[in-house]
Design an enzyme around this catalytic site. Structure first.
Site, PDB file in Angstrom:
ATOM      1  N   GLY A 127       0.810  -1.208   0.000  1.00 40.69           N
ATOM      2  CA  GLY A 127       0.000   0.000   0.000  1.00 40.69           C
ATOM      3  C   GLY A 127       0.845   1.260   0.000  1.00 40.69           C
ATOM      4  N   CYS A 128       0.163   2.401   0.063  1.00 42.13           N
ATOM      5  CA  CYS A 128       0.826   3.692  -0.104  1.00 42.13           C
ATOM      6  C   CYS A 128       1.634   4.102   1.128  1.00 42.13           C
ATOM      7  CB  CYS A 128      -0.199   4.757  -0.468  1.00 42.13           C
ATOM      8  SG  CYS A 128      -1.674   4.777   0.578  1.00 42.13           S
ATOM      9  N   TYR A 129       1.017   4.064   2.306  1.00 43.10           N
ATOM     10  CA  TYR A 129       1.746   4.424   3.517  1.00 43.10           C
ATOM     11  C   TYR A 129       2.940   3.488   3.728  1.00 43.10           C
ATOM     12  CZ  TYR A 129      -1.797   7.656   5.468  1.00 43.10           C
ATOM     13  OH  TYR A 129      -2.642   8.717   5.722  1.00 43.10           O
TER      14      TYR A 129
END
Length: 344
Positions: A147-149
């Site tokens: 994911g992004c985080y």
């Protein structure tokens, strides 16, 4: 030419993935699946698709027209059923949910509150962070897209932890995301009047991505990592900026930090470490598949401050999925991916 399907095509990640795939020279989009908008075309939902090839939307996930390769852009929990069926029928799969990102499914069950019903398939999934697991991705038929985080945080911290130039205790990740990071859902908290001219923390102190960051950093560094991760919602559409604090090992200099980053990312086409003292901003990365990392040292406190930036929809989701797709199909890693940010 690889025939692909995108399941979950009308969420923000699915739409961004289709946008990028439509310009990929070695991709033919066979199928786009959206149960909410079955029977319509992408251009009916997102007008930016009007100039592109017609992409019809169907509600049927399986079938002979699914193609060779399937991207799953489904909510957490739904890929547990979809991925095993697709893998069993011979498809290569990239899953963009959190369902197959954990080596230890007990951690997934604890933090997501969902029984993991596909543990056999989970054991075959490769964590799709190309900077560290690119060789494994090349040999894989099933990749779990980070994911992004997590991407933004792991890329900033992993080399420094692995080389022992920062201490594993007391790490704090203070991260901010644009509203698209919450997905395309009708929810009051993400509406215009709730987000515009506002800034807030959420899911404190147990955001689920904490566990994913900890597991991967522990694996990459060989140390037991326990950290604080606090996400915030920015009043912008896209982009992630993480400010990270860690204690330096005794006597470590800025030159040593730069050399460590260089040794890990010199050949990484999408991860760029800025010169000491220059810190990235969202406009340096939004619209690209890049992660940019900068750092400064606080001699007074013996700490390092790292700033790491990505576009949450591209390097944090759809772009990284295409990066993994390229590796899985023996293509150039950068093919079809934007390398220059919009800036404006």
């Amino acid at each position: 030419m690889v025939n692909v399907s995108v399941i979950g095509a009308t969420g923000y990640v699915g739409a961004e993935l289709l946008r990028l795939l439509s310009a990929h020279p070695d991709v033919h989009i066979n199928k786009a699946v959206s149960k909410s908008f079955a029977g319509k075309e992408m251009k009916d939902i997102y007008a930016n698709f009007i100039p592109n090839q017609s992409v019809g939307l169907t509600g049927e996930e399986s079938g002979p027209d699914a193609g060779d390769f399937v991207f799953l852009c489904l909510p957490h929990g739904q890929s547990l059923k979809a991925a095993p069926a697709l893998l069993a029928s011979g498809h290569k799969v990239i899953d963009l949910s959190g369902d197959f990102r954990y080596d230890d499914t007990d951690i997934y069950e604890k933090w997501y509150g969902i029984p993991h019903t596909a543990k056999q398939e989970n054991a075959s999934a490769v964590y799709g962070l190309p900077e560290f697991f690119g060789d494994d991705v090349k040999k894989s038929s099933f990749t779990a897209n980070p994911g992004c985080y997590t991407t933004t945080s792991i890329l900033a911290l992993a080399p420094l932890l692995a080389e022992g130039v920062i201490r594993e205790n007391g790490i704090v990740i203070d991260a901010k995301s644009g509203v698209t990071g919450a997905g395309r859902k009708e929810k009051l908290a993400f509406s215009y009047c709730e987000t515009a001219d506002n800034f807030k923390a959420y899911s404190v102190p147990l955001h689920r991505h904490t566990s994913e960051i900890e597991e991967q950093l522990s694996k990459l560094s060989g140390k037991d990592i326990c950290l604080l991760f606090t996400p915030h919602l920015l009043p912008v559409k896209r982009g992630i900026l993480a400010t990270i604090y860690a204690e330096l090992a005794e006597g470590v200099t800025a030159e040593q930090i730069s050399k460590v980053y260089e040794s890990y990312y010199a050949d990484a086409p999408f991860t760029h470490v800025l010169p000491h003292g220059k810190l990235p901003e969202l406009k340096y990365v939004v619209g690209s598949n890049n992660c940019m990392i900068g750092f400064e040292l606080s001699e007074r406190t013996g700490r390092i401050i790292i700033v790491s930036c990505t576009d949450n929809l591209i390097k944090g989701a759809a772009g990284q999925a295409i990066q993994n797709f390229n590796l899985m199909n023996g293509l150039d890693e950068t093919l079809g991916l934007p390398r220059t940010a919009w800036y404006l």
